[in-house]
Design an enzyme around this catalytic site. Structure first.
Site, PDB file in Angstrom:
ATOM      1  CG  ASP A  43      -2.006   1.015   1.181  1.00 27.35           C
ATOM      2  OD1 ASP A  43      -2.293   1.529   0.078  1.00 27.35           O
ATOM      3  OD2 ASP A  43      -2.582   1.329   2.235  1.00 27.35           O
ATOM      4  N   GLY A  44       0.407   2.269  -0.720  1.00 20.31           N
ATOM      5  CA  GLY A  44       1.039   3.575  -0.672  1.00 20.31           C
ATOM      6  C   GLY A  44       1.703   4.044  -1.953  1.00 20.31           C
ATOM      7  CG  HIS A  58       0.698   2.588  -9.427  1.00 21.43           C
ATOM      8  ND1 HIS A  58       0.290   2.001  -8.249  1.00 21.43           N
ATOM      9  CD2 HIS A  58      -0.302   3.419  -9.804  1.00 21.43           C
ATOM     10  CE1 HIS A  58      -0.911   2.472  -7.925  1.00 21.43           C
ATOM     11  NE2 HIS A  58      -1.282   3.325  -8.848  1.00 21.43           N
ATOM     12  CD1 TRP A  69     -12.131  -5.168 -10.617  1.00 19.74           C
ATOM     13  CD2 TRP A  69     -11.397  -4.280 -12.531  1.00 19.74           C
ATOM     14  NE1 TRP A  69     -11.443  -6.151 -11.300  1.00 19.74           N
ATOM     15  CE2 TRP A  69     -10.989  -5.632 -12.479  1.00 19.74           C
ATOM     16  CE3 TRP A  69     -11.045  -3.510 -13.644  1.00 19.74           C
ATOM     17  CZ2 TRP A  69     -10.242  -6.234 -13.501  1.00 19.74           C
ATOM     18  CZ3 TRP A  69     -10.303  -4.100 -14.663  1.00 19.74           C
ATOM     19  CH2 TRP A  69      -9.918  -5.448 -14.589  1.00 19.74           C
ATOM     20  CG  LEU A 101      10.009 -17.024  -3.816  1.00 19.58           C
ATOM     21  CD1 LEU A 101       9.512 -17.146  -2.385  1.00 19.58           C
ATOM     22  CD2 LEU A 101      10.683 -15.671  -4.029  1.00 19.58           C
TER      23      LEU A 101
END
Length: 224
Positions: A12-13, A29, A61, A122
């Site tokens: 977040d952020g 982003h 959305w 991983l």
């Protein structure tokens, strides 16, 4: 010391970081992708087998179409340019959520999953178009359709995270303290860490500080 098998992160952020430093949510982003790569490397160093990243929720959305399109173009470029590198590093990519995107992106996601499906170092679970409430409703519908008894074990068989261990740790950056419809069933006994830093500012030192703190926690699971 507590072993760590699975870390889940609500990244977040990004948008707020972009507005603060670049006057553009999209710039945030883009910067957030650099943090993703750092955390992947650090997860491998710590020999953690599962990393789940909340990339796009069913509620996202509602965001402006221009921002959504930019997010998906970033993801497309990441898959085109980075999937071979992930594959060489023995990393598996699994998508958790509904593949209801453009034909191009859907194909890239499917091809990336297929290409890396046998990798063991991983497993990165990318939560895309994911919502935990939908996941749980769908699990119950599947139980009913297949005439299965409702039990904890059977519900787990119909979750999108089937065969993936529950997270030991949930990290949420961005100074927001909520789960946002993310892995509500799976997080029942996870240790939750809320981080003030915005996702692009979160770094390896922050990540390792949380990991080390987790290792020292006494986990009772209802016992004393």
């Amino acid at each position: 010391m507590n072993p760590i098998n699975h870390v889940a992160i609500i990244m977040d952020g990004n948008g707020r970081w972009g507005l603060k430093y670049k006057k553009s949510r999209n710039a945030g982003h883009k910067a957030g992708l650099n943090t993703v790569e750092k955390i992947i490397r650090e997860t491998i160093k710590n020999k953690i087998k599962y990393l789940t990243l909340y990339a796009f929720s069913t509620e996202n959305w509602k965001r402006p179409k221009k921002e959504i399109n930019f997010l998906f173009s970033l993801l497309e470029n990441f898959l085109v340019n980075k999937i071979d590198d992930l594959h060489k590093k023995n990393i598996r990519l699994k998508i958790i959520g509904l593949k209801r995107f453009t034909k191009k992106l859907n194909n890239l996601l499917i091809e990336s999953e297929k290409k890396t499906s046998r990798n063991k170092r991983l497993q990165i679970n990318l939560a895309l178009n994911y919502g935990s409430k939908y996941e749980l409703i769908n699990a119950f519908k599947s139980l009913q359709k297949n005439n299965k008894q409702i039990s904890e074990k059977n519900i787990c068989k119909y979750l999108l995270t089937k065969n993936i261990p529950d997270p030991d740790i949930l990290i949420r950056t961005g100074n927001t303290k909520r789960l946002s419809n993310f892995l509500l069933w799976q997080l029942a006994y996870s240790e939750i860490f809320f981080e003030k830093k915005l996702w692009p500012d979160f770094n390896e030192k922050d990540y390792n500080k949380i990991i080390n703190k987790f290792k020292k926690i006494k986990r009772n699971y209802g016992n004393i």
